[in-house]
Design a protein around this motif. Structure first.
Motif, mmCIF file in Angstrom:
data_model
loop_
_atom_site.group_PDB
_atom_site.id
_atom_site.type_symbol
_atom_site.label_atom_id
_atom_site.label_comp_id
_atom_site.label_asym_id
_atom_site.label_seq_id
_atom_site.Cartn_x
_atom_site.Cartn_y
_atom_site.Cartn_z
ATOM 1 N N THR A 132 -75.889 12.130 -8.548
ATOM 2 C CA THR A 132 -75.690 11.189 -10.045
ATOM 3 C C THR A 132 -76.620 10.242 -9.003
ATOM 4 N N HIS A 133 -77.988 10.419 -10.032
ATOM 5 C CA HIS A 133 -78.691 8.828 -8.893
ATOM 6 C C HIS A 133 -79.105 7.782 -10.045
ATOM 7 N N LEU A 134 -78.546 6.203 -8.825
ATOM 8 C CA LEU A 134 -77.825 5.368 -10.441
ATOM 9 C C LEU A 134 -79.342 4.318 -9.653
ATOM 10 N N ASP A 135 -80.345 3.854 -10.635
ATOM 11 C CA ASP A 135 -81.089 2.843 -9.898
ATOM 12 C C ASP A 135 -81.563 1.795 -11.613
ATOM 13 N N ALA A 136 -80.978 0.541 -11.687
ATOM 14 C CA ALA A 136 -81.357 -0.419 -12.884
ATOM 15 C C ALA A 136 -82.568 -0.205 -13.369
ATOM 16 N N ALA A 137 -83.841 0.646 -12.345
ATOM 17 C CA ALA A 137 -85.468 0.392 -13.188
ATOM 18 C C ALA A 137 -85.561 1.426 -13.456
ATOM 19 N N LYS A 138 -85.473 2.167 -15.032
ATOM 20 C CA LYS A 138 -86.029 2.640 -15.660
ATOM 21 C C LYS A 138 -87.062 3.252 -15.237
ATOM 22 N N GLY A 139 -88.143 2.632 -15.275
ATOM 23 C CA GLY A 139 -89.553 3.408 -14.918
ATOM 24 C C GLY A 139 -89.374 3.926 -13.182
ATOM 25 N N ILE A 140 -88.632 3.664 -12.266
ATOM 26 C CA ILE A 140 -88.430 3.750 -10.758
ATOM 27 C C ILE A 140 -87.208 5.295 -11.067
ATOM 28 N N VAL A 141 -86.379 5.368 -12.018
ATOM 29 C CA VAL A 141 -85.668 6.894 -12.126
ATOM 30 C C VAL A 141 -86.425 7.882 -12.998
ATOM 31 N N ASP A 142 -87.504 7.201 -13.988
ATOM 32 C CA ASP A 142 -88.290 8.211 -14.640
ATOM 33 C C ASP A 142 -88.972 8.597 -13.426
ATOM 34 N N TRP A 143 -89.592 7.785 -11.948
ATOM 35 C CA TRP A 143 -90.449 8.623 -11.078
ATOM 36 C C TRP A 143 -89.831 9.189 -9.894
ATOM 37 N N ALA A 144 -88.128 9.466 -10.091
ATOM 38 C CA ALA A 144 -87.501 9.973 -9.500
ATOM 39 C C ALA A 144 -87.702 11.089 -10.235
ATOM 40 N N ARG A 145 -87.544 11.530 -11.053
ATOM 41 C CA ARG A 145 -87.048 12.261 -11.735
ATOM 42 C C ARG A 145 -88.531 13.463 -12.460
ATOM 43 N N LEU A 146 -89.158 12.839 -12.085
ATOM 44 C CA LEU A 146 -90.565 13.157 -11.674
ATOM 45 C C LEU A 146 -90.646 14.092 -10.137
ATOM 46 N N ASN A 147 -90.726 13.136 -8.927
ATOM 47 C CA ASN A 147 -90.215 13.657 -8.109
ATOM 48 C C ASN A 147 -89.271 14.855 -7.607
ATOM 49 N N ALA A 148 -88.479 15.148 -8.866
ATOM 50 C CA ALA A 148 -87.192 16.542 -8.848
ATOM 51 C C ALA A 148 -88.153 17.585 -9.422
ATOM 52 N N ASP A 149 -88.946 17.065 -10.628
ATOM 53 C CA ASP A 149 -89.430 18.050 -11.510
ATOM 54 C C ASP A 149 -90.994 19.013 -10.213
ATOM 55 N N ALA A 150 -91.312 17.689 -9.646
ATOM 56 C CA ALA A 150 -92.361 18.290 -8.240
ATOM 57 C C ALA A 150 -91.469 19.298 -7.087
#
Length: 275
Positions: A132-150
């Motif tokens: 479970t990946h938790l951060d308060a900033a939506k933009g940062i979480v979206d960025w992390a999701r791109l890293n996971a996809d990559a």
């Protein structure tokens, strides 16, 4: 490697870096020594980040790509130059990625808090953990999701929320985690403007963390960039909340410098394992 990260030199409170083929200079308050490379090498930098006395700063030449990627410690990370001089990866954090991967397996539920762009989440997911990946900033979480996809990783749950509010909700629901990764900032704001100040909030936060740990905990990684939160302070906090029936390994996170014995200290860590 042109598609990785290399610290080329440091000194005069700056660092010279090759980040995926992009040569740049960024501030480095720890580097109070003199550089080892001649000035002509530093002049090869395509861009320089300059801090403002009013906070934030700017890239001097604005010549970096809007986005590019590197492979760093076997993880693909998407990078972007930000207004704060960050790129989307902190090089010193990678020293813990292999440990997280080695500690993880398919039986472990892990919670990564203040999780930024997901380097630690990727490492645990590669080890097989359900993360479970938790951060308060939506933009940062979206960025992390791109890293996971990559990295072709799908075993991560994404949460945008204030960490204390999320933990309180998990406590009420009775949800438990076998592993915790914690990287609390010195100061921050939650998703709804909540104020975080580490000196005031760290103990109540850790008590919440203990409340969501399973009866058979696996590991904790506790990192911090607040200067006076040294390895011994992190150890003492862990022992105060979890007791002494555990093992800790603590130290400084560092960025090794190319062709030099010098390293840049960049925060502290303690790794916790349970019997």
């Amino acid at each position: 490697m042109n598609n990785s990260y290399t610290l080329l030199d440091s000194g005069h409170f700056r660092k010279l870096e090759n980040v995926g083929g992009q040569i740049m200079v960024r501030p480095c308050p720890q580097a109070c020594w003199a550089p080892s490379l001649p000035k002509k090498e530093w002049n090869k930098a395509k861009d320089i980040y300059l801090r403002s006395n009013k906070g934030g700063g700017q890239w001097k030449f604005n010549s970096l790509p809007e986005q590019w990627d590197i492979v760093y410690h076997n993880q693909k990370m998407i990078l972007r130059p930000t207004n704060f001089g960050h790129l989307g990866v902190f090089a010193e954090a990678a020293s813990n990625w292999q440990w997280l991967k080695d500690q993880s397996n398919s039986n472990i539920k892990a919670l990564n808090m203040f999780a930024y762009t997901g380097g630690s989440s990727l490492a645990m997911a590669k080890g097989g953990a359900q993360v479970t990946h938790l951060d308060a900033a939506k933009g940062i979480v979206d960025w992390a999701r791109l890293n996971a996809d990559a990295n072709d990783i799908s075993n991560i749950r994404w949460i945008v929320d204030d960490v204390n509010r999320f933990l309180d909700r998990e406590i009420r629901r009775g949800n438990k985690y076998d592993a915790l990764v914690m990287d609390p900032p010195s100061y921050g704001r939650g998703s709804k403007g909540e104020i975080w100040k580490i000196e005031d909030d760290i103990m109540p936060y850790l008590e919440r963390c203990k409340a969501v740990m399973s009866d058979k905990p696996a590991f904790i990684l506790f990192t911090c960039h607040t200067p006076h939160f040294t390895p011994k302070v992190l150890d003492n906090l862990i022992y105060t909340v979890w007791g002494e029936n555990l093992t800790t390994e603590s130290g400084e996170m560092t960025i090794p410098q190319d062709s030099s014995k010098r390293t840049i200290p960049s925060g502290f860590y303690t790794r916790v394992t349970f019997p």
